[in-house]
Motif scaffolding. Sequence first.
Motif, PDB file in Angstrom:
ATOM      1  N   ILE A  46      24.532 -29.543  -1.487  1.00  0.00           N
ATOM      2  CA  ILE A  46      23.103 -29.666  -1.202  1.00  0.00           C
ATOM      3  C   ILE A  46      22.258 -28.846  -2.167  1.00  0.00           C
ATOM      4  O   ILE A  46      21.048 -28.765  -2.015  1.00  0.00           O
ATOM      5  CB  ILE A  46      22.756 -29.304   0.268  1.00  0.00           C
ATOM      6  N   TYR A  95      23.154 -25.494  -3.707  1.00  0.00           N
ATOM      7  CA  TYR A  95      23.359 -24.068  -3.965  1.00  0.00           C
ATOM      8  C   TYR A  95      24.295 -23.902  -5.148  1.00  0.00           C
ATOM      9  O   TYR A  95      25.235 -24.668  -5.319  1.00  0.00           O
ATOM     10  CB  TYR A  95      23.927 -23.364  -2.727  1.00  0.00           C
ATOM     11  N   GLY A 111      19.886 -30.487  -5.385  1.00  0.00           N
ATOM     12  CA  GLY A 111      18.878 -29.996  -4.445  1.00  0.00           C
ATOM     13  C   GLY A 111      17.838 -31.062  -4.113  1.00  0.00           C
ATOM     14  O   GLY A 111      17.146 -30.945  -3.099  1.00  0.00           O
ATOM     15  N   GLN A 127      19.325 -22.739  11.859  1.00  0.00           N
ATOM     16  CA  GLN A 127      19.622 -22.025  10.605  1.00  0.00           C
ATOM     17  C   GLN A 127      20.248 -22.957   9.570  1.00  0.00           C
ATOM     18  O   GLN A 127      19.985 -22.826   8.375  1.00  0.00           O
ATOM     19  CB  GLN A 127      20.543 -20.838  10.888  1.00  0.00           C
ATOM     20  N   GLN A 130      17.513 -24.704   8.020  1.00  0.00           N
ATOM     21  CA  GLN A 130      16.775 -23.780   7.156  1.00  0.00           C
ATOM     22  C   GLN A 130      17.469 -23.582   5.808  1.00  0.00           C
ATOM     23  O   GLN A 130      16.819 -23.430   4.786  1.00  0.00           O
ATOM     24  CB  GLN A 130      16.612 -22.417   7.848  1.00  0.00           C
ATOM     25  N   MET A 131      18.816 -23.554   5.834  1.00  0.00           N
ATOM     26  CA  MET A 131      19.566 -23.376   4.586  1.00  0.00           C
ATOM     27  C   MET A 131      19.120 -24.386   3.541  1.00  0.00           C
ATOM     28  O   MET A 131      19.016 -24.069   2.354  1.00  0.00           O
ATOM     29  CB  MET A 131      21.071 -23.558   4.828  1.00  0.00           C
ATOM     30  N   SER A 132      18.895 -25.610   3.976  1.00  0.00           N
ATOM     31  CA  SER A 132      18.477 -26.644   3.041  1.00  0.00           C
ATOM     32  C   SER A 132      17.047 -26.393   2.567  1.00  0.00           C
ATOM     33  O   SER A 132      16.737 -26.507   1.380  1.00  0.00           O
ATOM     34  CB  SER A 132      18.621 -27.991   3.745  1.00  0.00           C
ATOM     35  N   GLU A 177      15.531 -23.563   2.368  1.00  0.00           N
ATOM     36  CA  GLU A 177      15.405 -22.338   1.570  1.00  0.00           C
ATOM     37  C   GLU A 177      15.592 -22.585   0.081  1.00  0.00           C
ATOM     38  O   GLU A 177      15.232 -21.746  -0.740  1.00  0.00           O
ATOM     39  CB  GLU A 177      16.407 -21.289   2.056  1.00  0.00           C
ATOM     40  N   LEU A 178      16.190 -23.733  -0.265  1.00  0.00           N
ATOM     41  CA  LEU A 178      16.328 -24.058  -1.684  1.00  0.00           C
ATOM     42  C   LEU A 178      14.965 -24.298  -2.308  1.00  0.00           C
ATOM     43  O   LEU A 178      14.809 -24.211  -3.523  1.00  0.00           O
ATOM     44  CB  LEU A 178      17.188 -25.317  -1.838  1.00  0.00           C
ATOM     45  N   ASN A 179      13.985 -24.619  -1.458  1.00  0.00           N
ATOM     46  CA  ASN A 179      12.641 -24.874  -1.969  1.00  0.00           C
ATOM     47  C   ASN A 179      11.879 -23.550  -2.069  1.00  0.00           C
ATOM     48  O   ASN A 179      11.442 -22.985  -1.071  1.00  0.00           O
ATOM     49  CB  ASN A 179      11.938 -25.838  -1.005  1.00  0.00           C
ATOM     50  N   GLN A 180      11.733 -23.048  -3.308  1.00  0.00           N
ATOM     51  CA  GLN A 180      11.156 -21.714  -3.511  1.00  0.00           C
ATOM     52  C   GLN A 180       9.686 -21.635  -3.093  1.00  0.00           C
ATOM     53  O   GLN A 180       9.149 -20.557  -2.894  1.00  0.00           O
ATOM     54  CB  GLN A 180      11.278 -21.311  -4.987  1.00  0.00           C
ATOM     55  N   LEU A 210       8.249 -22.647  -0.383  1.00  0.00           N
ATOM     56  CA  LEU A 210       7.961 -22.525   1.044  1.00  0.00           C
ATOM     57  C   LEU A 210       8.020 -21.066   1.483  1.00  0.00           C
ATOM     58  O   LEU A 210       8.896 -20.317   1.059  1.00  0.00           O
ATOM     59  CB  LEU A 210       8.986 -23.338   1.863  1.00  0.00           C
ATOM     60  N   SER A 211       7.068 -20.675   2.338  1.00  0.00           N
ATOM     61  CA  SER A 211       7.147 -19.339   2.928  1.00  0.00           C
ATOM     62  C   SER A 211       8.167 -19.372   4.063  1.00  0.00           C
ATOM     63  O   SER A 211       8.528 -20.447   4.552  1.00  0.00           O
ATOM     64  CB  SER A 211       5.785 -18.930   3.473  1.00  0.00           C
ATOM     65  N   SER A 212       8.626 -18.188   4.477  1.00  0.00           N
ATOM     66  CA  SER A 212       9.637 -18.178   5.537  1.00  0.00           C
ATOM     67  C   SER A 212       9.066 -18.774   6.823  1.00  0.00           C
ATOM     68  O   SER A 212       9.774 -19.406   7.608  1.00  0.00           O
ATOM     69  CB  SER A 212      10.141 -16.754   5.764  1.00  0.00           C
ATOM     70  N   ILE A 244       9.308 -22.468   6.503  1.00  0.00           N
ATOM     71  CA  ILE A 244      10.705 -22.903   6.621  1.00  0.00           C
ATOM     72  C   ILE A 244      11.081 -23.039   8.088  1.00  0.00           C
ATOM     73  O   ILE A 244      11.655 -24.049   8.513  1.00  0.00           O
ATOM     74  CB  ILE A 244      11.635 -21.903   5.891  1.00  0.00           C
TER      75      ILE A 244
END
Lengths: 384, 228
Positions: free
Chosen positions: A301, A303, B84, B103, B106-108, B110-113, B115-117, B120
């Motif tokens: 995905i 990483y 990604g 979570q 969210q992992m997916s 989080e790859l998008n820089q 977005l704020s937490s 997310i």
Amino acid sequence: MSDRLFTAWLQLKYQKIRFLIALSGVIFAVIIIFFQLGISNALFDGAVRFHQGLQGDCFILSSRSTNLTDLASFSQRRLSQAQAFEEVEYVNPIYFGVARWKNPESRNSWQSIGMIGFDLRHQTFDLPGIKSNINRLQARDTVLFDRNSRTEFGAVAEQFERDNSVITEVSNRRIKVVGLFELGTSFAFDGNILTSDLNFLRISNREKGFIDIGLIKLKTGADPENFKLKLQEYLPQDVQVFTKQEFINFEQNYWQTSQPIGFTFNLNVVMSFIVGAVVVYQILYTNVSEHLKEFATLKAIGYSHQYLLNIVFQQALIIGSLGYIPGLAIAIFIYKFAQQATLLPIAMTWQRAINILVATIIMCLIAGVSAVKKMKSANPADIF
Amino acid sequence: MNPITICQVNYYFGKKALAKQVLFDINLDIEAGEIVILTGPSGSGKTTLLTLIGGLRAVQSGSLCTLGKELFQASEAELVKLRGQIGYIFQAHNLLPFMTAQQNVQMSLELNQDLSSHQIVSQAQEMLAAVGLGDKGNYYPDHLSGGQKQRAAIARALANQPKLILADEPTAALDSKSGREVVNIMYRLVKENHSTILLVTHDGRILDIADRIIYMEDGRLAQRKTFL
């Protein structure tokens, strides 16, 4: 990244038992390493406390002497020869030997005790209790007793503080304890007594004129290193001359190299280090290999491989630092306990605490480097 | 620009004397917004083709463009970036067992820089609600049913609103009812986003969602309007 999910921690936390096993592996290794270093340092420090207390600049020993338990006597004339040099302020003959101490409480128990004799005219020892009591040793058959001796010698210190005198026998001679001083135990001696040169010769039945250590005090400004070389050159080969630091190193070096003790301690430290690394490696490796498919999915995905490697190293660091803290706390506790039991000067030092922290982190990183290889098998093409 | 353009791609497993060709002269264009099903017998090379398109394998010859990016001789960093931008759905859900459903989604994200937490978390919740798991966000995968896990996996794959979705047998491990549900959810979300989907399946029950069905056999493609 700080507000992002802490993948490494979430994985450790999820499998609590496994995490605790990893931690206990580190804790165990840290405690053993601390304990080994603490004891060995205390023993090596203890072995030279006598030397450090000596108020001299240069020392003469027989060439055949190898350490305090193996001192060969030499003629006092060598010390007199040294006294002829103009740099010398004074010299002092020191006698050192083993005597048989009779426990004043249980009258039939005899113990070997270290006995030190010296010329009372000069300030020879800088150890607590000697200066204030030195004049009492002028009397015949009197000694000072080392209050840090082990309990097998009897509750001498308590009895002395109560009655202000203790009567017992040393090597079949009736003697009186007239004071207490502090030296402490070492590899060879569980207790010590201190007396004048004359009393020493009486108790040990040795003839005058042969001494064990010759102490030389130089005048202010004289260089001990130069004087030592000069004296060594001048005196015959039957004696060796040391500066104070060389005398200390000579003793420690003997115990470290000529005896199995030093080697044993070092081996134990290395073994605990390896055990700790192997336990951490096992846990990290299992964490990777059990979740290979999921890690490969993370790669699929988007990483990077580096992200996965970081997970393993972060876990190594978490396990290392979280294991170190209780390890340190338990080690401090054990130090206190061991100090009371052995009367060796075992204490935690900042230097050692930091060294072991670094060693622990290195131990965990080695485990991490070994375990991370498995992550290469996390190939996203294989999970379809 | 078509999300997928494949031109004369051949692919071999193994090296030199042991090399075995698994894909033969593949030519394929998939247009934006299309739902394409790739079907065919086991071992025909469907999954290999899917992993090539997704940047999970290196293209050996020919030309393969995914989302406008030429993958022939692309670097690992370029492939990581491309992955990604694609939504993957696997036969097994492949959720991380030590993370909750929330979570995992969210992992997916989080790859998008960008977005704020806060974004997310809220987008992950919206995504789970969209697949009908709005109340299951704090559940670990072990405590979800097979269909729920696959829906969580879809939420993870679609959270970033990818323009291209690659799915490999997404219903194979599910019973017909949850399989249908999963397909319906996928269909709805893909249509809302105007995404393109390439779906590999054996499952005859879900072929009705396809705009186009491609048949593959022995490493070669054949297009059909209907499935016999």
